[in-house]
Motif scaffolding. Structure first.
Motif, PDB file in Angstrom:
ATOM      1  N   SER A 131       2.171   1.780  -3.450  1.00 42.27           N
ATOM      2  CA  SER A 131       1.086   2.122  -4.382  1.00 42.27           C
ATOM      3  C   SER A 131       0.710   3.590  -4.255  1.00 42.27           C
ATOM      4  O   SER A 131       0.205   4.204  -5.197  1.00 42.27           O
TER       5      SER A 131
ATOM      6  N   ASN B 147      -0.009  -1.543  -7.758  1.00 38.34           N
ATOM      7  CA  ASN B 147      -1.460  -1.581  -7.558  1.00 38.34           C
ATOM      8  C   ASN B 147      -2.028  -2.966  -7.858  1.00 38.34           C
ATOM      9  O   ASN B 147      -2.958  -3.425  -7.186  1.00 38.34           O
ATOM     10  N   ASP B 148      -1.466  -3.608  -8.864  1.00 34.51           N
ATOM     11  CA  ASP B 148      -1.882  -4.957  -9.220  1.00 34.51           C
ATOM     12  C   ASP B 148      -0.798  -5.927  -8.781  1.00 34.51           C
ATOM     13  O   ASP B 148       0.379  -5.774  -9.131  1.00 34.51           O
TER      14      ASP B 148
ATOM     15  N   ASP C  28      -8.184  -7.241   0.203  1.00 35.26           N
ATOM     16  CA  ASP C  28      -9.534  -7.035  -0.316  1.00 35.26           C
ATOM     17  C   ASP C  28     -10.166  -5.768   0.261  1.00 35.26           C
ATOM     18  O   ASP C  28     -11.073  -5.182  -0.337  1.00 35.26           O
TER      19      ASP C  28
ATOM     20  N   GLN D 283       0.830  -1.206   0.000  1.00 31.08           N
ATOM     21  CA  GLN D 283       0.000   0.000   0.000  1.00 31.08           C
ATOM     22  C   GLN D 283       0.862   1.253   0.000  1.00 31.08           C
ATOM     23  O   GLN D 283       0.551   2.240  -0.677  1.00 31.08           O
TER      24      GLN D 283
ATOM     25  N   ILE E  76      -5.383  -1.696  -4.167  1.00 27.64           N
ATOM     26  CA  ILE E  76      -4.625  -2.893  -4.518  1.00 27.64           C
ATOM     27  C   ILE E  76      -5.562  -3.981  -5.023  1.00 27.64           C
ATOM     28  O   ILE E  76      -6.607  -4.244  -4.427  1.00 27.64           O
ATOM     29  N   ASN E  77      -5.167  -4.602  -6.138  1.00 27.84           N
ATOM     30  CA  ASN E  77      -5.958  -5.685  -6.722  1.00 27.84           C
ATOM     31  C   ASN E  77      -5.100  -6.946  -6.849  1.00 27.84           C
ATOM     32  O   ASN E  77      -3.969  -6.878  -7.342  1.00 27.84           O
TER      33      ASN E  77
ATOM     34  N   GLN F 110      -8.669  -0.553  -1.340  1.00 29.44           N
ATOM     35  CA  GLN F 110      -9.191  -0.280  -2.668  1.00 29.44           C
ATOM     36  C   GLN F 110      -8.098  -0.103  -3.716  1.00 29.44           C
ATOM     37  O   GLN F 110      -8.293  -0.413  -4.895  1.00 29.44           O
TER      38      GLN F 110
ATOM     39  N   LYS G  66      -4.423  -9.837  -8.907  1.00 28.03           N
ATOM     40  CA  LYS G  66      -4.751 -10.242 -10.284  1.00 28.03           C
ATOM     41  C   LYS G  66      -4.753 -11.752 -10.450  1.00 28.03           C
ATOM     42  O   LYS G  66      -5.526 -12.294 -11.236  1.00 28.03           O
TER      43      LYS G  66
END
Length: 218
Positions: free
Chosen positions: A170, A178-179, A202, A167, A207-208, A205, A210
């Motif tokens: 990011s 971020n991914d 989760d 985080q 960070i995803n 927001q 993939k």
């Protein structure tokens, strides 16, 4: 520093056991603790065996400290009998069942790979387990592991540190971080750590996740 910390952890584990023994100070005796742990092998064969050797030395030093101090266990010698199960989950479970006929406590359990399955079986047979190194978050579930105790914190702390680092980057970088992709071993430690990381990320927001892949370690 790390071996010293391990000596301290194992010494504390043995001390906790001693508090529950209520050994009579006036009667010389031997008391043997059963352990599921590493056994001595070639320390230079690999990084893993080198680490295992450090733990074995730490265990022996802690045992010597207890036995050489007359104020801890007067006229009594504490012994540790280590089960040579090569840290195989199947062999460890079989050993727990075998020990259930005479024992109520097993120490050691250095990795989650064996602690998770033996913890379930031990709860069925009423055997308490004391671990100095297993960190799987699964072992914190007292409903599933009512007789399991450990002296090391859960790896949930590692998860929050990893998520916090991701985080941070990011937020300070315009691109990247971020991914993320997660790769882990197919064992209790890797699966538990990865699952917890996915749950934590989760709620962030920015960070995803993939993809998540696992691999078999040899």
């Amino acid at each position: 520093f790390l071996p010293c910390m391990r000596v301290l952890s194992i010494a504390i584990a043995i001390t906790l056991v001693l508090l529950s023994l209520e050994v009579c100070a006036g009667a010389p005796a031997d008391f043997t603790l059963q352990a599921i742990d590493w056994v001595l092998s070639d320390p230079f064969a690999s990084i893993e065996t080198f680490t295992q050797t450090q733990l074995i030395i730490a265990r022996n030093l802690a045992l010597a400290d207890v036995n050489n101090d007359p104020d801890i266990l007067p006229q009594t010698e504490l012994l540790i009998e280590v089960a040579d199960v090569a840290l195989s989950p199947t062999a460890a479970v079989e050993k727990i069942i075998e020990l259930s006929e005479q024992e109520t406590l097993v120490i050691g359990n250095p990795i989650s790979l064996t602690s998770v399955p033996t913890g379930i079986v031990a709860s069925v047979y009423g055997i308490s387990q004391l671990s100095y190194a297993s960190t799987s978050p699964l072992l914190s579930n007292k409903r599933n592991y009512p007789h399991f105790t450990r002296l090391t914190p859960s790896s949930v702390g590692q998860v929050h540190a990893i998520a916090g680092t991701i985080q941070h980057y990011s937020e300070i970088q315009r691109f990247g971080w971020n991914d993320i992709a997660i790769i882990s071993t197919v064992d209790e430690y890797g699966t538990g750590l990865s699952t917890e990381l996915i749950n934590v990320v989760d709620n962030i927001q920015a960070i995803n996740v993939k993809t998540y892949r696992q691999y078999l370690s040899t």
